[in-house]
Design an enzyme around this catalytic site. Structure first.
Site, PDB file in Angstrom:
ATOM      1  N   LYS A 177       0.821  -1.115  -0.747  1.00 40.98           N
ATOM      2  CA  LYS A 177      -0.122  -0.080   0.414  1.00 40.98           C
ATOM      3  C   LYS A 177       0.815   1.250   0.171  1.00 40.98           C
ATOM      4  CE  LYS A 177      -1.736   2.773   2.849  1.00 40.98           C
ATOM      5  NZ  LYS A 177      -0.994   3.680   2.290  1.00 40.98           N
ATOM      6  N   GLU A 250      11.066   1.350  10.639  1.00 40.43           N
ATOM      7  CA  GLU A 250      11.626   2.885   9.768  1.00 40.43           C
ATOM      8  C   GLU A 250      11.124   4.291   9.980  1.00 40.43           C
ATOM      9  OE1 GLU A 250      14.057   2.223   9.468  1.00 40.43           O
ATOM     10  OE2 GLU A 250      14.145   0.062   8.888  1.00 40.43           O
ATOM     11  N   CYS A 284      14.374  10.776   5.017  1.00 36.84           N
ATOM     12  CA  CYS A 284      14.491   9.909   6.498  1.00 36.84           C
ATOM     13  C   CYS A 284      16.559  10.138   6.688  1.00 36.84           C
ATOM     14  CB  CYS A 284      14.243   8.957   7.224  1.00 36.84           C
ATOM     15  SG  CYS A 284      14.768   7.721   5.923  1.00 36.84           S
ATOM     16  N   GLU A 380      12.184  17.463  12.695  1.00 38.16           N
ATOM     17  CA  GLU A 380      12.168  17.125  11.518  1.00 38.16           C
ATOM     18  C   GLU A 380      11.601  18.024  10.551  1.00 38.16           C
ATOM     19  OE1 GLU A 380      11.096  12.872   9.976  1.00 38.16           O
ATOM     20  OE2 GLU A 380      13.164  12.506   8.945  1.00 38.16           O
TER      21      GLU A 380
HETATM   22  P1  ADP Z   1       3.377  11.457   6.281  1.00 33.23           P
HETATM   23  O1  ADP Z   1       3.137  11.628   7.606  1.00 33.23           O
HETATM   24  O2  ADP Z   1       4.929  11.864   6.028  1.00 33.23           O
HETATM   25  O3  ADP Z   1       2.563  11.161   5.090  1.00 33.23           O
HETATM   26  P2  ADP Z   1       3.092   8.617   6.940  1.00 33.23           P
HETATM   27  O4  ADP Z   1       4.248   8.331   7.818  1.00 33.23           O
HETATM   28  O5  ADP Z   1       1.592   9.396   7.618  1.00 33.23           O
HETATM   29  O6  ADP Z   1       3.844   9.950   6.048  1.00 33.23           O
HETATM   30  O7  ADP Z   1       2.507   7.964   6.171  1.00 33.23           O
HETATM   31  C1  ADP Z   1       3.443   6.618   5.776  1.00 33.23           C
HETATM   32  C2  ADP Z   1       2.392   5.397   4.829  1.00 33.23           C
HETATM   33  O8  ADP Z   1       1.196   5.057   5.906  1.00 33.23           O
HETATM   34  C3  ADP Z   1       0.733   6.298   3.856  1.00 33.23           C
HETATM   35  O9  ADP Z   1       1.581   4.840   3.063  1.00 33.23           O
HETATM   36  C4  ADP Z   1      -0.345   6.290   4.508  1.00 33.23           C
HETATM   37  O10 ADP Z   1      -1.071   6.044   4.128  1.00 33.23           O
HETATM   38  C5  ADP Z   1       0.275   5.162   5.750  1.00 33.23           C
HETATM   39  N1  ADP Z   1      -0.791   5.567   6.499  1.00 33.23           N
HETATM   40  C6  ADP Z   1      -1.200   6.806   7.327  1.00 33.23           C
HETATM   41  N2  ADP Z   1      -1.690   6.492   8.296  1.00 33.23           N
HETATM   42  C7  ADP Z   1      -2.100   4.944   8.464  1.00 33.23           C
HETATM   43  C8  ADP Z   1      -2.369   4.193   9.826  1.00 33.23           C
HETATM   44  N3  ADP Z   1      -3.654   4.865  10.968  1.00 33.23           N
HETATM   45  N4  ADP Z   1      -1.859   2.961   9.791  1.00 33.23           N
HETATM   46  C9  ADP Z   1      -0.787   2.456   9.171  1.00 33.23           C
HETATM   47  N5  ADP Z   1      -0.681   3.205   7.863  1.00 33.23           N
HETATM   48  C10 ADP Z   1      -1.043   4.955   8.112  1.00 33.23           C
END
Ligand code: ADP
Length: 476
Positions: A177, A250, A284, A380
């Site tokens: 995903k 990560e 990162c 960050e």
């Molecule tokens: P950013 O805040 O930089 O957009 P995220 O850490 O939220 O990065 O996103 C990294 C990935 O985690 C994306 O694929 C996002 O869709 C997914 N994601 C967002 N919310 C959740 C959640 N609650 N559980 C699992 N994956 C998630």
């Protein structure tokens, strides 16, 4: 797949579920961060499709796990070849959705296929843990089942294959995903997977930031391989707790670069600049705080300012562009806010001007004279903004570098490897590079400490995280 992708001709996109390329339940527009125009309508899976993807992966697991590792490797190598062969089509698409310059997009694809080859070369042999006249104890490495690979928007393809390859090599099946702002190239790699792997072994779904939680809570998902922010990582861990999923997280970083007093400012500046600004700082493991000894501080600042002023920022499809836009509006607004805060507490010595017109562009920005409490130093930034901080002695700078909730990577720069090594040994991070940065061969694991996460990616250790140790203890 399309021939050369041009703006506005990104082609059509399908989810990969159970070996079939299917439309989503709805669509979501993917925006080109350089133009703010729609690149393509991306299929968006609903919860039912996410569940179908997990069910397909579960159904495919026994047969895939039963195949010899050498056969799984052979198919992974085909994927590496396919990515290389399709790079001329994939790279412009990656540039359009992610923003990075075309050269950076080709580089990402090259690293992706190199990582597949490097990781696929690994083995998972049985180990004899104890043996005597009465007993023989063997440890086998068994696959876990269905792995969910949840990826971020900075390096969508590298992040995808770095999870997919060890997962599949070890005999797991996968649901990928991607982040909702960069799903398109991932879906195209999914199309390549559809031609190579048996149905259900690889599934790719796209969402609107709403299906990650479905995967992390799903009882039939055995492991989550996640790269993203620390905030989201905490949600992943909480959600995975109900079913005791295995996790690799990560997460964020705030890596310090420590510049000792014996370096030549002119020689060091381009290396520091690259360490901080590569991929417009959206890495990162980027250098996010630059600590420079007071004896060379002004000279290093002046060199960095020259580089920042000369940097060519623009649409990644245009020739000669070195730095693309920030990937999405949310990140763009966040970085602008951090620059405003920095301006009020320090001195912006290059960049920092708001960009006129469409696109999430920020000129590489250098800020001197900030206190360690400024947002740019303690948060960050994940953008092309570099705080350059002065220090007097090594004990002091090591303490300041370690005074972070993060602990992902870091760099030390010195003419003396011995002195640099002493500093490196005292930094509280998963990786420290000395006189280089971002050297991440597939044989070498990396991972964070503290709030940067746990578990590693790459290397034998990274591969083993997609396995369960099984002990067979037999009487002779
Ligand atoms: P950013 O805040 O930089 O957009 P995220 O850490 O939220 O990065 O996103 C990294 C990935 O985690 C994306 O694929 C996002 O869709 C997914 N994601 C967002 N919310 C959740 C959640 N609650 N559980 C699992 N994956 C998630």
């Amino acid at each position: 797949m399309n021939a050369q992708l041009k703006p506005g001709q990104a082609g059509d996109f399908r989810l990969l579920i159970g070996g079939k390329l299917v439309p989503g339940a709805s669509t979501i527009d993917v925006i080109n961060p350089a133009t703010e125009q729609v690149v393509a309508a991306c299929p968006r899976a609903d919860v039912a499709q996410a569940n179908q993807a997990v069910a397909a992966a579960k159904a495919a697991f026994p047969a895939w796990a039963a195949r010899p590792l050498s056969e799984r490797r052979a198919l992974l190598l085909k994927l590496a070849d396919a990515i290389d062969a399709r790079a001329p089509e994939l790279a412009p698409l990656l540039t359009q959705e992610q923003g990075k310059p075309l050269g950076g997009a080709f580089f990402e694809l090259m690293v992706a296929s190199a990582n597949i080859r490097g990781l696929a070369a690994l083995e998972l042999p049985d180990a004899v843990l104890a043996e005597d006249a009465q007993t023989r104890v063997i440890r086998q490495r068994r696959p876990l089942g269905v792995v969910a690979a949840i990826t971020p928007w900075n390096f969508p393809v590298i992040m995808m294959v770095t999870k997919l390859t060890p997962a599949l090599l070890a005999g797991n099946t996968v649901v990928v995903k991607p982040a909702p702002t960069t799903p398109l190239t991932t879906l195209k790699v999914g199309e390549l997977c559809a031609e190579i792997f048996p149905p259900g072994v690889v599934n790719v779904i796209a969402d609107a930031n709403d299906l990650g939680g479905v995967l992390t809570a799903h009882p039939d998902v055995a492991k989550i391989a996640f790269t993203g922010s620390t905030t989201t990582g905490r949600k992943v861990m909480a959600s995975a707790a109900t079913t005791l999923k295995r996790l690799t997280l990560e997460l964020g970083g705030n890596d310090a670069a420590i510049v000792l007093d014996d370096v030549n400012p002119q020689e060091i500046a381009p290396k520091l600049f690259f360490a901080a600004m590569v991929n417009s700082g959206q890495v990162c493991l980027a250098a996010k705080r630059i600590y420079v000894h007071e004896s060379i501080y002004d000279a290093v600042c002046a060199e960095l300012a020259k580089l920042a002023n000369a940097a060519k920022v623009g649409n990644g499809l245009d020739e000669g562009v070195e730095f693309g836009p920030l990937q999405n509006r949310m990140q763009f607004e966040k970085v602008k806010g951090i620059i405003d805060d920095a301006r009020s507490q320090g001195k912006v010595i290059a960049g920092g001007q708001p960009h006129q017109g469409p696109g999430f562009f920020i000129q590489p920005t250098i800020v001197s004279g900030l206190p360690d409490s400024a947002r740019l130093v303690c948060e960050e930034q994940f953008g092309p903004v570099m705080p350059v901080l002065k220090y007097k002695n090594l004990d002091e700078v090591i303490e300041r570098a370690n005074a972070s909730e993060y602990g992902l990577g870091g760099t030390v720069w010195s003419k003396s490897t011995e002195r640099a090594l002493e500093v490196a040994a005292r930094l509280d991070t998963g990786t420290v590079w000395i006189n280089k940065h971002l050297d991440l061969p597939p044989s070498v694991p990396y991972g964070g400490v503290k709030q940067s996460g746990f578990g590693v990616e790459l290397g034998q250790q990274g591969l083993e995280e997609f396995t369960q140790a099984k002990i067979i203890n037999m009487a002779k």
